[in-house]
Design a protein around this motif. Structure first.
Motif, PDB file in Angstrom:
ATOM      1  N   TYR A  37       0.831  -1.208   0.000  1.00  0.00           N
ATOM      2  CA  TYR A  37       0.000   0.000   0.000  1.00  0.00           C
ATOM      3  C   TYR A  37       0.870   1.265   0.000  1.00  0.00           C
ATOM      4  O   TYR A  37       0.609   2.197  -0.768  1.00  0.00           O
ATOM      5  CB  TYR A  37      -0.923  -0.012   1.218  1.00  0.00           C
ATOM      6  CG  TYR A  37      -1.595   1.300   1.497  1.00  0.00           C
ATOM      7  CD1 TYR A  37      -2.639   1.757   0.705  1.00  0.00           C
ATOM      8  CD2 TYR A  37      -1.189   2.099   2.558  1.00  0.00           C
ATOM      9  CE1 TYR A  37      -3.251   2.971   0.958  1.00  0.00           C
ATOM     10  CE2 TYR A  37      -1.784   3.310   2.822  1.00  0.00           C
ATOM     11  CZ  TYR A  37      -2.822   3.742   2.025  1.00  0.00           C
ATOM     12  OH  TYR A  37      -3.410   4.943   2.280  1.00  0.00           O
ATOM     13  N   VAL A  38       1.888   1.289   0.831  1.00  0.00           N
ATOM     14  CA  VAL A  38       2.770   2.461   0.899  1.00  0.00           C
ATOM     15  C   VAL A  38       3.493   2.667  -0.433  1.00  0.00           C
ATOM     16  O   VAL A  38       3.597   3.793  -0.924  1.00  0.00           O
ATOM     17  CB  VAL A  38       3.778   2.319   2.067  1.00  0.00           C
ATOM     18  CG1 VAL A  38       4.852   3.387   1.999  1.00  0.00           C
ATOM     19  CG2 VAL A  38       3.048   2.377   3.398  1.00  0.00           C
ATOM     20  N   LEU A  39       3.967   1.594  -1.026  1.00  0.00           N
ATOM     21  CA  LEU A  39       4.637   1.681  -2.319  1.00  0.00           C
ATOM     22  C   LEU A  39       3.678   2.180  -3.403  1.00  0.00           C
ATOM     23  O   LEU A  39       4.044   3.006  -4.237  1.00  0.00           O
ATOM     24  CB  LEU A  39       5.221   0.326  -2.698  1.00  0.00           C
ATOM     25  CG  LEU A  39       6.094   0.270  -3.937  1.00  0.00           C
ATOM     26  CD1 LEU A  39       7.304   1.183  -3.778  1.00  0.00           C
ATOM     27  CD2 LEU A  39       6.538  -1.156  -4.195  1.00  0.00           C
ATOM     28  N   PHE A  40       2.437   1.695  -3.371  1.00  0.00           N
ATOM     29  CA  PHE A  40       1.432   2.151  -4.323  1.00  0.00           C
ATOM     30  C   PHE A  40       1.173   3.650  -4.172  1.00  0.00           C
ATOM     31  O   PHE A  40       1.144   4.393  -5.157  1.00  0.00           O
ATOM     32  CB  PHE A  40       0.121   1.369  -4.127  1.00  0.00           C
ATOM     33  CG  PHE A  40      -1.029   1.952  -4.887  1.00  0.00           C
ATOM     34  CD1 PHE A  40      -1.137   1.743  -6.251  1.00  0.00           C
ATOM     35  CD2 PHE A  40      -1.994   2.705  -4.251  1.00  0.00           C
ATOM     36  CE1 PHE A  40      -2.198   2.286  -6.971  1.00  0.00           C
ATOM     37  CE2 PHE A  40      -3.057   3.244  -4.946  1.00  0.00           C
ATOM     38  CZ  PHE A  40      -3.156   3.040  -6.316  1.00  0.00           C
ATOM     39  N   MET A  41       0.985   4.111  -2.942  1.00  0.00           N
ATOM     40  CA  MET A  41       0.701   5.531  -2.708  1.00  0.00           C
ATOM     41  C   MET A  41       1.887   6.401  -3.120  1.00  0.00           C
ATOM     42  O   MET A  41       1.705   7.470  -3.694  1.00  0.00           O
ATOM     43  CB  MET A  41       0.350   5.773  -1.235  1.00  0.00           C
ATOM     44  CG  MET A  41      -0.960   5.158  -0.830  1.00  0.00           C
ATOM     45  SD  MET A  41      -2.354   5.728  -1.813  1.00  0.00           S
ATOM     46  CE  MET A  41      -2.482   7.408  -1.271  1.00  0.00           C
ATOM     47  N   GLN A  42       3.094   5.944  -2.858  1.00  0.00           N
ATOM     48  CA  GLN A  42       4.294   6.688  -3.235  1.00  0.00           C
ATOM     49  C   GLN A  42       4.369   6.824  -4.758  1.00  0.00           C
ATOM     50  O   GLN A  42       4.638   7.908  -5.276  1.00  0.00           O
ATOM     51  CB  GLN A  42       5.523   5.977  -2.695  1.00  0.00           C
ATOM     52  CG  GLN A  42       6.816   6.696  -2.942  1.00  0.00           C
ATOM     53  CD  GLN A  42       7.999   5.921  -2.378  1.00  0.00           C
ATOM     54  OE1 GLN A  42       7.941   4.703  -2.205  1.00  0.00           O
ATOM     55  NE2 GLN A  42       9.065   6.629  -2.075  1.00  0.00           N
ATOM     56  N   THR A  43       4.099   5.740  -5.466  1.00  0.00           N
ATOM     57  CA  THR A  43       4.128   5.764  -6.923  1.00  0.00           C
ATOM     58  C   THR A  43       3.017   6.649  -7.476  1.00  0.00           C
ATOM     59  O   THR A  43       3.235   7.414  -8.417  1.00  0.00           O
ATOM     60  CB  THR A  43       3.987   4.329  -7.480  1.00  0.00           C
ATOM     61  OG1 THR A  43       4.994   3.511  -6.887  1.00  0.00           O
ATOM     62  CG2 THR A  43       4.131   4.310  -8.981  1.00  0.00           C
ATOM     63  N   LEU A  44       1.839   6.564  -6.888  1.00  0.00           N
ATOM     64  CA  LEU A  44       0.713   7.381  -7.338  1.00  0.00           C
ATOM     65  C   LEU A  44       1.016   8.875  -7.190  1.00  0.00           C
ATOM     66  O   LEU A  44       0.793   9.655  -8.118  1.00  0.00           O
ATOM     67  CB  LEU A  44      -0.543   7.023  -6.557  1.00  0.00           C
ATOM     68  CG  LEU A  44      -1.797   7.834  -6.872  1.00  0.00           C
ATOM     69  CD1 LEU A  44      -2.239   7.604  -8.311  1.00  0.00           C
ATOM     70  CD2 LEU A  44      -2.912   7.488  -5.903  1.00  0.00           C
ATOM     71  N   ILE A  45       1.557   9.264  -6.064  1.00  0.00           N
ATOM     72  CA  ILE A  45       1.872  10.685  -5.838  1.00  0.00           C
ATOM     73  C   ILE A  45       2.981  11.139  -6.774  1.00  0.00           C
ATOM     74  O   ILE A  45       2.936  12.255  -7.316  1.00  0.00           O
ATOM     75  CB  ILE A  45       2.251  10.923  -4.361  1.00  0.00           C
ATOM     76  CG1 ILE A  45       1.049  10.680  -3.463  1.00  0.00           C
ATOM     77  CG2 ILE A  45       2.805  12.314  -4.142  1.00  0.00           C
ATOM     78  CD1 ILE A  45      -0.139  11.583  -3.761  1.00  0.00           C
ATOM     79  N   LYS A  46       3.969  10.293  -7.002  1.00  0.00           N
ATOM     80  CA  LYS A  46       5.057  10.648  -7.916  1.00  0.00           C
ATOM     81  C   LYS A  46       4.525  10.872  -9.333  1.00  0.00           C
ATOM     82  O   LYS A  46       4.865  11.855  -9.995  1.00  0.00           O
ATOM     83  CB  LYS A  46       6.123   9.557  -7.911  1.00  0.00           C
ATOM     84  CG  LYS A  46       7.394   9.942  -8.643  1.00  0.00           C
ATOM     85  CD  LYS A  46       8.392   8.807  -8.647  1.00  0.00           C
ATOM     86  CE  LYS A  46       8.903   8.535  -7.253  1.00  0.00           C
ATOM     87  NZ  LYS A  46       9.946   7.485  -7.222  1.00  0.00           N
TER      88      LYS A  46
END
Length: 78
Positions: A37-46
Motif C-alpha cells: 500500500y505504501v509503495l502504491f501511494m508513493q508511486t501514485l503521488i510521484k
C-alpha cells in the motif's frame, strides 16, 4: 499515526484476507499488505506530481491524481 488512533488488529487483517482469498496466509501478510500500500501511494503521488508539472500546475491536484490512478493501478495489478 494521529494521536488517539489505534492500529488495526493484525489478527483481524489476517482473517479478512484469508476470508477474501480463501487461502492460507503467512504470518506477516499484514505487513506485506501495508508495504505494498505504501509503495502504491508513493508511486501514485510521484506520477501525479509529474502530470501536474506537465500541466503547468504548482501543486498536485485531485485532477492529476485521477489522471495518474489508472496507470498506477495497472502497474500494481497482480
Amino acid at each position: 499515526m494521529a494521536p488517539g488512533q489505534k492500529m488495526y488488529p493484525r489478527a483481524t487483517v489476517k482473517k479478512i484476507v484469508k476470508a477474501h482469498s480463501k487461502c492460507n496466509v503467512s504470518k506477516n501478510v499484514d505487513v506485506m499488505i501495508f508495504l505494498d500500500y505504501v509503495l502504491f501511494m508513493q508511486t501514485l503521488i510521484k506520477e501525479a506530481a509529474i502530470d501536474s508539472k506537465q500541466a503547468g500546475e504548482r501543486n498536485v491536484s485531485a485532477k492529476s491524481i485521477r489522471k495518474a490512478t489508472p496507470d498506477t493501478l495497472a502497474k500494481f495489478k497482480g
